[in-house]
Motif scaffolding. Structure first.
Motif, PDB file in Angstrom:
ATOM      1  N   ARG A 176     -74.531 -74.747-114.135  1.00 53.15           N
ATOM      2  CA  ARG A 176     -74.238 -73.677-113.016  1.00 53.15           C
ATOM      3  C   ARG A 176     -72.857 -73.334-112.923  1.00 53.15           C
ATOM      4  O   ARG A 176     -72.034 -74.102-113.139  1.00 53.15           O
ATOM      5  N   GLU A 235     -79.099 -78.127-117.469  1.00 55.01           N
ATOM      6  CA  GLU A 235     -78.785 -77.023-116.535  1.00 55.01           C
ATOM      7  C   GLU A 235     -77.427 -76.887-116.296  1.00 55.01           C
ATOM      8  O   GLU A 235     -76.350 -77.864-116.066  1.00 55.01           O
ATOM      9  N   HIS A 257     -78.421 -70.501-112.034  1.00 56.32           N
ATOM     10  CA  HIS A 257     -78.062 -71.183-113.233  1.00 56.32           C
ATOM     11  C   HIS A 257     -78.716 -70.812-114.580  1.00 56.32           C
ATOM     12  O   HIS A 257     -79.517 -69.814-114.614  1.00 56.32           O
ATOM     13  N   PHE A 268     -68.859 -74.378-116.557  1.00 56.50           N
ATOM     14  CA  PHE A 268     -70.334 -74.902-115.817  1.00 56.50           C
ATOM     15  C   PHE A 268     -69.882 -76.107-115.173  1.00 56.50           C
ATOM     16  O   PHE A 268     -69.449 -77.201-115.911  1.00 56.50           O
TER      17      PHE A 268
END
Length: 218
Positions: free
Chosen positions: A151, A149, A161, A133
């Motif tokens: 993604r 967060e 996400h 990520f």
């Protein structure tokens, strides 16, 4: 005129430096939270606890809330025993899946699809978060718990996400919210998690009761 410009230019330079320093500090803090979560996951051989799952549709709003028990055995094994409002069992082992609906006495066998890999990769995968990520630190939760967060770098286009909330003192995961490109959000909130109590491998296979209809194949 030149002298008047100097204080303004100096103030702008200091402000830019403060902004850059703030961004650097945020990146450093994000790295610390990622490292802490990776340590917690790396030290987790197995995990069990309660969960609350709720879907918030981008078009329809909040949906049904479901509750039950979750079991994780790393690497690659997850089991979700839903108890409310409908009794069902969902198991992932590697890329194989089982979904049993108790009321319908129906078991569906399958393979893990792309859109279902995000949470298993996070909770039960072998690769570090920093490899899977791109990460960004968000505003903390109301009680100060860090929020990240994540993604995915190589996921399908319909993924957006996942937002992870962790416990500040040890970076244990508290919740995960998966969002897709349509704005649908699936929230998993965890409670009473216990680590490393030795879950048996047999928990991640499913033997259907007599009379069960079996659909699909492995």
């Amino acid at each position: 005129m030149e002298r008047r410009r100097r204080p303004i230019a100096l103030a702008a330079l200091l402000l830019a430096g403060a902004c850059l320093g703030g961004r650097a500090a945020a990146a450093e803090n994000a790295g610390a939270v990622v490292a802490g979560l990776e340590r917690w996951l790396a030290g987790t051989k197995d995990l069990e606890g309660g969960f609350r799952q709720s879907l918030i549709s981008g078009a329809l709003g909040a949906g049904v809330e479901e509750r039950g028990k979750v079991y994780v055995k790393r690497p690659g094994n997850m089991r979700w025993d839903y108890r409310e409002p409908e009794r069902k069992t969902a198991i992932v082992s590697g890329d194989r899946t089982w979904l049993y609906i108790a009321e319908e006495r129906e078991l569906t066998l399958g393979r893990l699809e792309e859109q279902g890999r995000l949470l298993p990769a996070l909770l039960a995968g072998e690769r570090p978060i920093s490899e899977l990520f791109d990460t960004r630190l968000l505003e903390p939760a109301r009680d100060g718990s860090p929020r990240l967060e994540l993604r995915p770098r190589d996921a399908a286009e319909d993924f957006e996400h996942v937002v992870v909330e962790v416990r500040a003192k040890d970076f244990a995961i508290r919740s995960a919210e998966v969002q897709d490109a349509a704005g649908n959000r699936m929230l998993y909130a965890f409670s009473d998690l216990r680590r490393n109590h030795g879950l048996p491998d047999g928990m991640f296979r499913f033997e259907p009761p007599p009379g069960t209809s079996v659909l699909g194949e492995h």
